[in-house]
Scaffold this active site. Structure first.
Site, mmCIF file in Angstrom:
data_model
loop_
_atom_site.group_PDB
_atom_site.id
_atom_site.type_symbol
_atom_site.label_atom_id
_atom_site.label_comp_id
_atom_site.label_asym_id
_atom_site.label_seq_id
_atom_site.Cartn_x
_atom_site.Cartn_y
_atom_site.Cartn_z
ATOM 1 N NE ARG A 31 5.957 -1.626 6.334
ATOM 2 C CZ ARG A 31 5.131 -0.594 6.480
ATOM 3 N NH1 ARG A 31 5.375 0.532 5.859
ATOM 4 N NH2 ARG A 31 4.070 -0.681 7.269
ATOM 5 C CG ASN A 62 9.570 4.803 11.384
ATOM 6 O OD1 ASN A 62 9.643 5.284 12.502
ATOM 7 N ND2 ASN A 62 8.499 4.920 10.638
ATOM 8 C CB CYS A 112 7.443 9.804 15.622
ATOM 9 S SG CYS A 112 6.225 8.573 15.101
ATOM 10 C CG ASP A 113 4.168 10.507 10.757
ATOM 11 O OD1 ASP A 113 5.040 9.678 11.073
ATOM 12 O OD2 ASP A 113 3.247 10.238 9.978
ATOM 13 C CG HIS A 143 5.784 3.980 16.896
ATOM 14 N ND1 HIS A 143 6.117 3.233 15.781
ATOM 15 C CD2 HIS A 143 5.503 5.228 16.440
ATOM 16 C CE1 HIS A 143 6.041 4.010 14.702
ATOM 17 N NE2 HIS A 143 5.670 5.221 15.085
ATOM 18 C CE1 TYR A 198 3.374 1.602 14.547
ATOM 19 C CE2 TYR A 198 2.238 3.671 14.937
ATOM 20 C CZ TYR A 198 2.886 2.811 14.081
ATOM 21 O OH TYR A 198 3.044 3.136 12.753
ATOM 22 N NE ARG A 242 0.418 0.389 6.260
ATOM 23 C CZ ARG A 242 -0.370 1.185 5.591
ATOM 24 N NH1 ARG A 242 -1.456 0.723 5.010
ATOM 25 N NH2 ARG A 242 -0.104 2.471 5.484
#
Length: 447
Positions: free
Chosen positions: A95, A149, A171-172, A202, A270, A290
């Site tokens: 990531r 994801n 998706c939360d 998103h 998003y 992030r």
């Protein structure tokens, strides 16, 4: 009549989100009884830290539940009713590369949006399909509830490559925003609201929000968002219910500018990456993204707490808490297991729900969920602005899946070029070549 007890495997047992799921499952045993919980992960050491703490928690709070943690697919996926999947192929180390490589070129580096999301998607597709295949081999009647994801790309991949599989992608993020809306309104819970929403994962908009008596709640939320975004009254007054990381506070505040583009609806946060990409690059630190923030905060806190529990052999004062998305996945599992007909926001094939949009697109819309799975609700026609944005983004997602399936360099270059976040085809190619080098271990070979 007693509810049937369920058997669950958490795929991604070593995830920092797994303890939150366990805590939520334990809080809901009266509504969703469980006879067995299994953890499955391909990283034994990482999973063991979460599993050792979970074993103690279960012994103290629900000793009747059988618990297994394994790296063996047959052991994990045999005799289960649900797969709760949240895998991260390449973990946070990859990531970090997803985020930092695009930033070298002045392009947004983000987990699910733009080049970073495409890179992550190319890693996730194979991992999620592998889980689907294990489930169908060892427990063909089970359902997979997937929130790995990037959900949009994974959902398109499962639609195209496993079209008959019993998998629901969720998706939360909307759940989290709706919790903020409820706080803005002074409601006890997001479940006090009935919503209409459409879009892609998103990448969507709320069009109607009402209380249980049918009263329109949109005007009050809009008034707040126009001034403060989704920053809650408690946060504005310096009394937040929980500590929020700086990057999230920026995101919730930025919703004010996103909302201004179309004040008839309320946006998913998003969308800031697509509407104001240069702002996000300017706000980013290419040396500390992030991913670093998560590794330094959430990762350390969760593993430290799990190791503490394992060392002292008790979870009586455990600081592990339920996550928003954990509550959502339990509601979904209940709806399928006991035919509750709950209304939930899910990622499903469009098939005419949005009348003037690609029927094969994986859209995020409200559905009624029962034992046969989701029944999507009709959202009607959508405006030109949203339709144009969504068509472009669906093109990106479909090209990524085709590139993965065909091993096509050309299609992945096209996907990056089509993304609103990437300024031109030359930069798209430069980013792609760097991402290929970084992902040699994870992506199919592209020619």
């Amino acid at each position: 009549m007693a509810l049937k007890e369920q058997s669950i495997v958490v795929a991604g047992g070593g995830s920092t989100f797994t303890p939150g799921i366990i805590m939520m499952l334990l809080e809901n045993l009266d509504k969703f009884p469980i006879r067995q919980i299994k953890f499955y992960d391909n990283d034994y050491d990482r999973q063991k830290q979460i599993a050792d703490a979970t074993e103690i928690i279960l012994k103290e709070r629900a000793p009747q539940i059988k618990f297994v943690a394994t790296t063996d697919p047959e052991e994990a996926f045999t005799d289960i009713d649900f797969v709760m999947a949240h895998i991260r192929v390449g973990k946070y180390a990859m990531r970090e590369k997803d985020e930092k490589i695009p930033l070298k070129y002045g392009v947004v580096g983000q987990e699910t949006c733009g080049p970073g999301g495409i890179a992550y998607g190319m890693r996730s597709i194979g991992g999620v399909l592998e889980l689907v295949d294990y489930m169908e081999k060892y427990s063909p009647d089970a359902w997979m509830l997937n929130y790995s994801n990037p959900a949009a790309i994974v959902a398109e991949a499962t639609r195209k490559l496993r079209p008959n599989s019993k998998i629901i992608n969720i998706c939360d993020m909307p759940v989290g925003i709706e919790a903020r809306m409820a706080e803005i309104l002074g409601l006890e819970s997001r479940k006090d609201m009935t919503i209409r929403y459409y879009g892609l994962n998103h990448f969507g908009w709320w069009t109607d929000i009402r209380d249980k008596d049918g009263n329109d709640l949109m005007p009050k939320i809009k008034e707040h968002v126009a001034e403060h975004g989704y920053v809650t009254p408690g946060e504005l007054n310096g009394r937040p219910e929980e500590e929020i990381e700086p990057s999230w506070m920026h995101t919730f505040g930025k919703a004010k500018e996103v909302y201004a583009l179309d004040p008839k609806v309320l946006p998913n946060t998003y969308l800031k990456y697509y509407f104001y990409p240069q702002d996000e690059v300017e706000h980013s630190n290419p040396e500390h993204t992030r991913a670093n923030e998560v590794m330094e905060n959430r990762e350390k806190k969760v593993f430290s707490e799990c190791n503490r529990i394992a060392n002292i052999k008790t979870a009586k004062d455990a600081k592990l808490v339920t996550d928003d998305h954990a509550s959502y996945i339990v509601d979904l599992a209940r709806a399928i297991a006991y035919n509750t007909r709950e209304r939930m926001l899910l990622i499903v094939p469009n098939n005419g729900s949005i009348v003037n949009f690609d029927p094969t697109a994986m859209v995020e819309i409200p559905c009624i969920v029962g034992s046969q799975g989701p029944e999507p609700l009709t959202m009607g026609e959508i405006p030109r602005f949203q339709k144009g944005l969504m068509e472009q983004q669906v093109g990106v997602e479909k090209l990524v899946v085709e590139a993965w399936a065909e091993g096509s360099y050309q299609k992945l270059w096209q996907a990056l070029t089509l993304s609103r976040i990437v300024p031109n085809a030359r930069i798209a190619k430069q980013i792609l070549d760097d991402l290929i080098e970084a992902n040699k271990e994870y992506w199919p070979e592209l020619v």
